[in-house]
Design a protein around this motif. Sequence first.
Motif, mmCIF file in Angstrom:
data_model
loop_
_atom_site.group_PDB
_atom_site.id
_atom_site.type_symbol
_atom_site.label_atom_id
_atom_site.label_comp_id
_atom_site.label_asym_id
_atom_site.label_seq_id
_atom_site.Cartn_x
_atom_site.Cartn_y
_atom_site.Cartn_z
ATOM 1 N N GLN A 1 40.542 3.764 41.931
ATOM 2 C CA GLN A 1 39.672 3.035 41.123
ATOM 3 C C GLN A 1 39.966 3.176 39.627
ATOM 4 N N VAL A 2 39.200 2.463 38.800
ATOM 5 C CA VAL A 2 39.254 2.591 37.478
ATOM 6 C C VAL A 2 38.482 3.782 36.904
ATOM 7 N N GLN A 3 39.131 4.685 36.037
ATOM 8 C CA GLN A 3 38.423 5.889 35.474
ATOM 9 C C GLN A 3 38.691 5.730 33.991
ATOM 10 N N LEU A 4 37.540 6.145 33.185
ATOM 11 C CA LEU A 4 37.823 6.367 31.828
ATOM 12 C C LEU A 4 37.008 7.692 31.521
ATOM 13 N N ILE A 5 37.881 8.688 30.923
ATOM 14 C CA ILE A 5 37.607 9.988 30.930
ATOM 15 C C ILE A 5 37.456 10.317 29.041
#
Length: 121
Positions: free
Chosen positions: A1-5
């Motif tokens: 899945q897409v993750q932004l950290i």
Amino acid sequence: QVQLIESGGGLVQAGGSLRLSCTVSGRTFSDYAMGWFRQAPGKEREFVAAISWGGGITRYANSVKGRFTISRDNAKNTVYLQMNSLKPEDTAVYYCASSVRAVLGYEYDYWGQGTQVTVSS
């Protein structure tokens, strides 16, 4: 899945600087424009800055123009927000977001969890 950290938030005195980073995984980073937003306590989330897929076009809120710089490194899947001359009114949770398109002017479909920036007077 897409993750932004996001990372890089913290406490800084007025006039100081911070650099926020946001690393994206789960999608082809260079295919999408990126943006930074912020939300102060008791206020709605507001736009801060955006950058096109290749970094050639940027856009800023009037309140940060000349003080903040958005940039990106597509080789590192990372977008940055360099914040200089910080003011107490910049205090907020800062969020990065990935757009649905490569160019500016479209909505954002993925968001990070936010990083707190606190500017003391």
